[in-house]
Every structure is written in structure tokens, then in C-alpha cells.
Design a protein around this motif. Structure first.
Motif, PDB file in Angstrom:
ATOM      1  N   LYS A  11      28.953  13.533  -3.516  1.00 41.29           N
ATOM      2  CA  LYS A  11      28.978  14.650  -2.564  1.00 41.29           C
ATOM      3  C   LYS A  11      29.263  14.142  -1.151  1.00 41.29           C
ATOM      4  N   PRO A  12      29.518  15.064  -0.206  1.00 42.02           N
ATOM      5  CA  PRO A  12      29.897  14.634   1.154  1.00 42.02           C
ATOM      6  C   PRO A  12      28.908  13.663   1.811  1.00 42.02           C
ATOM      7  N   ASP A  13      27.609  13.795   1.542  1.00 39.70           N
ATOM      8  CA  ASP A  13      26.640  12.864   2.157  1.00 39.70           C
ATOM      9  C   ASP A  13      26.812  11.455   1.604  1.00 39.70           C
ATOM     10  N   GLY A  14      27.107  11.348   0.303  1.00 40.78           N
ATOM     11  CA  GLY A  14      27.321  10.030  -0.302  1.00 40.78           C
ATOM     12  C   GLY A  14      28.578   9.358   0.223  1.00 40.78           C
ATOM     13  N   VAL A  72      34.776  14.809  -1.131  1.00 48.31           N
ATOM     14  CA  VAL A  72      33.939  14.410  -2.267  1.00 48.31           C
ATOM     15  C   VAL A  72      34.788  13.487  -3.139  1.00 48.31           C
ATOM     16  N   ILE A  73      34.133  12.731  -4.000  1.00 48.67           N
ATOM     17  CA  ILE A  73      34.850  11.888  -4.958  1.00 48.67           C
ATOM     18  C   ILE A  73      34.600  12.465  -6.347  1.00 48.67           C
ATOM     19  N   CYS A  74      35.673  12.904  -6.980  1.00 43.30           N
ATOM     20  CA  CYS A  74      35.605  13.502  -8.319  1.00 43.30           C
ATOM     21  C   CYS A  74      35.843  12.410  -9.353  1.00 43.30           C
ATOM     22  N   ASP A 110      15.852  13.640  -0.011  1.00 44.31           N
ATOM     23  CA  ASP A 110      15.831  15.097   0.084  1.00 44.31           C
ATOM     24  C   ASP A 110      16.455  15.723  -1.153  1.00 44.31           C
ATOM     25  N   ILE A 111      16.437  17.069  -1.185  1.00 43.21           N
ATOM     26  CA  ILE A 111      16.912  17.777  -2.386  1.00 43.21           C
ATOM     27  C   ILE A 111      18.373  18.191  -2.264  1.00 43.21           C
ATOM     28  N   GLY A 112      18.784  18.616  -1.063  1.00 43.14           N
ATOM     29  CA  GLY A 112      20.173  19.044  -0.852  1.00 43.14           C
ATOM     30  C   GLY A 112      21.079  17.836  -0.691  1.00 43.14           C
ATOM     31  N   PHE A 113      20.688  16.939   0.203  1.00 36.28           N
ATOM     32  CA  PHE A 113      21.432  15.690   0.398  1.00 36.28           C
ATOM     33  C   PHE A 113      21.015  14.723  -0.711  1.00 36.28           C
TER      34      PHE A 113
END
Ligand code: DAT
Ligand code: MG
Length: 150
Positions: A11-14, A72-74, A110-113
Motif C-alpha cells: 500500500k502507499p505507506d509501505g 502501490v505495488i501490485c 496502526d490498523i489503516g497504515f
């Protein structure tokens, strides 16, 4: 035991935190085979389809905003029981509850990030792979796996 392919997404945070290499390394070392990989900035349309099961949840709009906020990386990973094996590598949704050794446990608070998504069942894997990889996946033989699978 069955050979499966699962959809995994950093995801974007990663991506922002520079965890892409670390995450791919864990999947490779485990013995899963990479059969699809790309970077994309998700449209609202694809994000809403991906998270449609959560569309009535209070966190849905924030989740869509977050997942469309940057690249993001798919990824598509194959292997025996690849869906549950990947979910075990990823860990529980909330990083604070996730045990050490899991990706969310080692890097998240966290749950979202929570850095990464992994399909939760055969039907969702099929749906998500079709959604993010309409072009299809690559079938190839990875010789080293003959020393991973007996
Ligand atoms: P998972 O990603 O572990 O399969 P999920 O499918 O229940 O978790 O939820 C999808 C994503 O939605 C999750 O990765 C983070 C976000 N999310 C889930 N529950 C949440 C909550 N209570 N508050 C905020 N975001 C939440
Ligand atoms: Mg889920």
C-alpha cells in the motif's frame, strides 16, 4: 494442499517508507513464486471495486482516500496454499496485535497504515487478480523451487 495464486499489494505507506524490497524479499525467501509485478497509482474506481466488501463501513471513505493517495505495488504470488501462507507472512490487520516475524508485526503500529494487502480466500484472490492484472500473469518455471518443495 493445493497450488494457488494470491493477490498481494504494498500500500502507499509501505511504498513511501521504502519497504517494497523488504516485503518482496520475505515472499521470495519463503518459497513463493512471483508471477506478476507492477507499480500503479490506483484510480478511485479500482479502489472502490477492490474494497467493495467494506463499502458500508465507517472507515471506507478514508480507506479509499488512502489507497488512491500514491503508488502501490501490485503482485501475484504462486505456491502451495499461497493464500494462507501469504496471510501468515502479513499478519493480523492491526500492527499492534501482529506478532514479531510478520510484516505488520515487524513494521506497523496502526490498523489503516498496515502496509500490505493479501487476498483472504480463493474467490477473492481470483476476483482481485482479475481486477488488478487484467493483462494476465506469467507462467514460468523457477528451478530453485525444486529445493523448496519436496
Ligand atoms: P485485512 O487487510 O487484514 O484483510 P480487512 O479486510 O478487515 O483487513 O480490512 C481491509 C483494510 O481496511 C485493512 O487492511 C485496513 C482497513 N481497516 C480495517 N478495519 C479498520 C478499522 N476498524 N478502522 C480503520 N481502517 C480499517
Ligand atoms: Mg481483507
Amino acid at each position: 494442499m493445493s497450488k494457488e495464486t494470491t493477490y498481494v499489494m504494498v500500500k502507499p505507506d509501505g511504498v513511501q517508507r521504502g519497504l517494497v524490497g523488504e516485503i518482496i524479499r520475505r515472499f521470495e525467501q519463503k518459497g513463493l513464486q512471483l508471477v506478476g509485478l507492477k507499480q500503479t497509482i490506483p484510480s478511485e474506481e479500482i479502489a472502490k471495486k477492490h474494497y467493495d466488501v467494506h463499502s458500508d463501513k465507517p472507515f471506507f471513505s478514508g480507506l479509499i482516500k488512502f489507497i488512491t493517495s500514491g503508488p502501490v505495488i501490485c503482485m501475484a504470488w504462486s505456491g502451495t496454499d499461497a493464500i494462507s501462507v501469504s496471510r501468515n507472512l502479513i499478519g493480523p490487520t492491526n500492527g499492534r496485535d501482529a506478532g514479531p516475524g510478520t510484516i505488520r508485526g515487524d513494521f506497523g503500529m496502526d490498523i489503516g497504515f498496515n502496509m500490505i494487502h493479501g487476498s483472504d480466500a480463493a474467490e477473492t484472490a481470483q476476483f482481485e487478480l482479475g481486477l488488478w492484472f487484467p493483462e494476465g500473469l506469467n507462467e514460468w518455471t523457477q528451478d530453485s523451487l525444486s529445493w523448496v518443495y519436496e
